[in-house]
Scaffold this active site. Sequence first.
Site, PDB file in Angstrom:
ATOM      1  N   GLU A  39     -64.925  11.022 -91.774  1.00 26.19           N
ATOM      2  CA  GLU A  39     -64.137  12.067 -91.119  1.00 26.19           C
ATOM      3  C   GLU A  39     -64.456  13.456 -91.633  1.00 26.19           C
ATOM      4  O   GLU A  39     -64.461  14.427 -90.872  1.00 26.19           O
ATOM      5  CB  GLU A  39     -62.634  11.788 -91.289  1.00 26.19           C
ATOM      6  CG  GLU A  39     -62.106  10.617 -90.472  1.00 26.19           C
ATOM      7  CD  GLU A  39     -62.306   9.260 -91.128  1.00 26.19           C
ATOM      8  OE1 GLU A  39     -62.930   9.198 -92.212  1.00 26.19           O
ATOM      9  OE2 GLU A  39     -61.844   8.259 -90.560  1.00 26.19           O
ATOM     10  N   HIS A  94     -50.574   3.573 -91.683  1.00 28.47           N
ATOM     11  CA  HIS A  94     -50.957   3.605 -90.261  1.00 28.47           C
ATOM     12  C   HIS A  94     -49.794   3.925 -89.329  1.00 28.47           C
ATOM     13  O   HIS A  94     -49.893   3.677 -88.133  1.00 28.47           O
ATOM     14  CB  HIS A  94     -51.542   2.251 -89.836  1.00 28.47           C
ATOM     15  CG  HIS A  94     -52.882   1.931 -90.422  1.00 28.47           C
ATOM     16  ND1 HIS A  94     -53.040   1.507 -91.707  1.00 28.47           N
ATOM     17  CD2 HIS A  94     -54.128   1.973 -89.890  1.00 28.47           C
ATOM     18  CE1 HIS A  94     -54.330   1.283 -91.945  1.00 28.47           C
ATOM     19  NE2 HIS A  94     -55.006   1.560 -90.859  1.00 28.47           N
ATOM     20  N   GLU A 126     -64.547   8.069 -84.036  1.00 32.53           N
ATOM     21  CA  GLU A 126     -64.851   6.671 -84.335  1.00 32.53           C
ATOM     22  C   GLU A 126     -64.402   5.789 -83.171  1.00 32.53           C
ATOM     23  O   GLU A 126     -63.250   5.877 -82.748  1.00 32.53           O
ATOM     24  CB  GLU A 126     -64.124   6.252 -85.625  1.00 32.53           C
ATOM     25  CG  GLU A 126     -64.678   6.954 -86.854  1.00 32.53           C
ATOM     26  CD  GLU A 126     -63.656   7.076 -87.986  1.00 32.53           C
ATOM     27  OE1 GLU A 126     -62.550   6.546 -87.858  1.00 32.53           O
ATOM     28  OE2 GLU A 126     -63.985   7.719 -88.993  1.00 32.53           O
ATOM     29  N   PHE A 159     -56.272   7.611 -86.752  1.00 36.48           N
ATOM     30  CA  PHE A 159     -54.843   7.592 -87.088  1.00 36.48           C
ATOM     31  C   PHE A 159     -54.577   8.880 -87.866  1.00 36.48           C
ATOM     32  O   PHE A 159     -55.352   9.226 -88.753  1.00 36.48           O
ATOM     33  CB  PHE A 159     -54.491   6.417 -88.011  1.00 36.48           C
ATOM     34  CG  PHE A 159     -54.498   5.053 -87.380  1.00 36.48           C
ATOM     35  CD1 PHE A 159     -55.682   4.431 -87.030  1.00 36.48           C
ATOM     36  CD2 PHE A 159     -53.307   4.359 -87.185  1.00 36.48           C
ATOM     37  CE1 PHE A 159     -55.682   3.164 -86.483  1.00 36.48           C
ATOM     38  CE2 PHE A 159     -53.296   3.082 -86.639  1.00 36.48           C
ATOM     39  CZ  PHE A 159     -54.499   2.481 -86.283  1.00 36.48           C
ATOM     40  N   ASP A 191     -52.721   9.281 -90.183  1.00 35.80           N
ATOM     41  CA  ASP A 191     -52.617   8.911 -91.593  1.00 35.80           C
ATOM     42  C   ASP A 191     -53.948   9.083 -92.341  1.00 35.80           C
ATOM     43  O   ASP A 191     -53.959   9.185 -93.558  1.00 35.80           O
ATOM     44  CB  ASP A 191     -52.209   7.447 -91.713  1.00 35.80           C
ATOM     45  CG  ASP A 191     -51.070   7.083 -90.791  1.00 35.80           C
ATOM     46  OD1 ASP A 191     -49.956   6.854 -91.277  1.00 35.80           O
ATOM     47  OD2 ASP A 191     -51.294   7.038 -89.567  1.00 35.80           O
ATOM     48  N   PHE A 192     -55.054   9.096 -91.598  1.00 38.17           N
ATOM     49  CA  PHE A 192     -56.363   9.212 -92.260  1.00 38.17           C
ATOM     50  C   PHE A 192     -56.703  10.663 -92.606  1.00 38.17           C
ATOM     51  O   PHE A 192     -57.787  10.955 -93.100  1.00 38.17           O
ATOM     52  CB  PHE A 192     -57.477   8.626 -91.374  1.00 38.17           C
ATOM     53  CG  PHE A 192     -57.302   7.181 -90.988  1.00 38.17           C
ATOM     54  CD1 PHE A 192     -56.330   6.378 -91.569  1.00 38.17           C
ATOM     55  CD2 PHE A 192     -58.124   6.606 -90.015  1.00 38.17           C
ATOM     56  CE1 PHE A 192     -56.169   5.045 -91.209  1.00 38.17           C
ATOM     57  CE2 PHE A 192     -57.970   5.272 -89.654  1.00 38.17           C
ATOM     58  CZ  PHE A 192     -56.991   4.496 -90.242  1.00 38.17           C
TER      59      PHE A 192
END
Lengths: 361, 346
Positions: free
Chosen positions: A83, A152, A52, A106, A108-109
């Site tokens: 994703e 994040h 992205e 990130f 975190d994703f």
Amino acid sequence: MAESEPEQEPEAETAGDAEPQVVERDLTMSRAMVEAIAHEMREDEEVFYMGEDVADYGGIFDSTEGLLEEFGHDRIMDVPISETAYIGAAVGAAQEGMRPIAELMFVDFFGVCMDQIYNQMAKNTYMSGASVSVPMVLTTAVGGTYNDAAQHSQTLYGTFAHLPGMKVVVPSTAYDAKGLMHNAIRDDDPVVYMFHKRLMGIGWMPAPDGPKTPVPEEAYTIPFGSADVKREGEDVTVVTLGLHVHRALEAAAELADDGIDAEVIDLRTLVPLDTETVRESVAKTGHLVVVDEDYRSYGVTGEIIASVAEDRLADLEGVERVAVPDVPLPYSRPMENEVIPGAEDVAAAVRSVRSTESGAE
Amino acid sequence: MFEDMVTARYYEERLQEEYLEGKQPAFDISAGPIPGELHLAAGQEAAAAGVCRHLRDDDTVTAPHRPHHVAIAKGVDLKRMTAEIFGRETGLCGGKGGHMHLFDPDAGFACSGIIAEGCPPAVGAGLAASKRNEDSVAVAFLGEGAISQGGFFESLNLAAVRELPVVFVIEDNDWAISMPKERVSDVADGSRRAEGFDMPGTRVDSDDAVAVSEAAKEAIGRARDRNGPSLLEVQVHRRMGHFMGDPQTYRPEADQEAAADRDSIERLAAELRRRGVEDETLESIREDAHERVDEAIEWAKDQPEPSPEDAYEDVFANPPSGVTDEEPAYDLGTDARAGVESGGDD
């Protein structure tokens, strides 16, 4: 921030390339990563980058800055926010023999796409009895220190290193970032390449001085599983990675003023893990402090201490761990500063471990 | 609607000023009174105001990472929201959440900083209402960039098969960070994605708050009458970068200008004037809104910061044995800390 730069140019390991020359130029960590990626893309048509905002934007954390101009949208691919689809697509392309690099913006994703990462990417080699391999790199940004709250700001080193089948790389300097990236792209297994935002040298997030280092222009690889002694010392072994290499070096400089000589070991890769360098150091110093920006429980700190204790329990006179206590990363500054270890936390742990006779925590 | 829209616009203008404080000359995202990322919604007010005017306090809204205009339209406490954005102790989340993670259960409002991940909880709120035989509804707001995510599709499907009282509202601002819409989806009309789930899909092709309100009234009424979910897409405009500090080098200038020209607030003001509302009335609404915003910001800035130890609270609603609100479950080295307490900042 960090006063100490790496004491010396880290030793270069070469793999088929010419011996790297000592050069005058310093690069930011992001430039060093990009240089490795560009080199590999020129050498091998099968390498491409997908994620992205990686093309026109150049990566939110400058991880692909400038690559679009040379390689175009076919090889530096912006993708929809999906994703599961594109990381899974990288798995599929890798299984076809291509060498994709997929970026998870990130770390975190990971929650929206973890099946493709840990059930597909990481396991297909094993489940296929090695009839299939997955030669891809998953790059991702980690870390806090800028108040972006709990979705994040995580590092999650332990999450990825815990699940088998992924090699896990965490550079702390530009020199390491380039050598590890060359190795990651050439590796026939999935490699998770975790870069700390605070080390990248992004325009809007100032980096400490440490990560900007001299970087040879030519290609060179740093083999996985080779920890780097970023500072030699006799009194205590500080084992860490990523941003906290620089915080540990800062602490070591302060401790030196008080006559404590700390050795700082940068793990550089979590899988494979170079426990030998750590054990040798502990045999010398007798004292071990492990510093991590990930959550404390079930993580890197426990793993390092256990691996030393298994073999060299007798060498251990004192052990401390410094990590994020088991709380999600809070937003507001006083609370975030509290939970992310600072140089003074490292220094305090070193002083504490030196005063421990039994090693019991 | 006009009041909500002018409040949201001015609120974000003020936040922008506060955010930039201390960040210059070299932009440092971690400096200043509001650190971290800040995503502003200037240009998207019509979607929030047009939809939320049909909602009650007991209805649930989930917002994405760009939440302020929706929060204001849903009636979230402005002062406590502002205190949260400033990271203060009296903020909505005690300083733990920040601008992308605002929770106000009294107003039926929650956020997620993860794209499309507010959709499943909205389905859950609809499920709860359905199980309890209540006539409350849930609305999930998301950007057009989020409609490629699995969480969005799965939520539409679950809401559809269970006929849940949920309305999905896509705020189409044309940009998924640096990706223009045409490179994200081959279908220009995102509301057509509803067809695959056999639910009504409507697109309001202009940032016209009146048209949004009419479309939302129908969708929300349908949900409230227990006739199942709907998908509503609203064309809005992103007047700013994706986040504060975004250089927008990827974005054509003409697009930025077009976004600035299509101002939903001016459009609504013109419509109100056409319907006979006096300029003075509009001006007075504007002034009141500005006053309220200034007051909230001043109040928030006066609030205390949380203490560092507050970081250890709230991990669990019912802390297990050994984890208490009073003292940290794990210290950064118990002995170590004793030695540095006088050192202050750590």
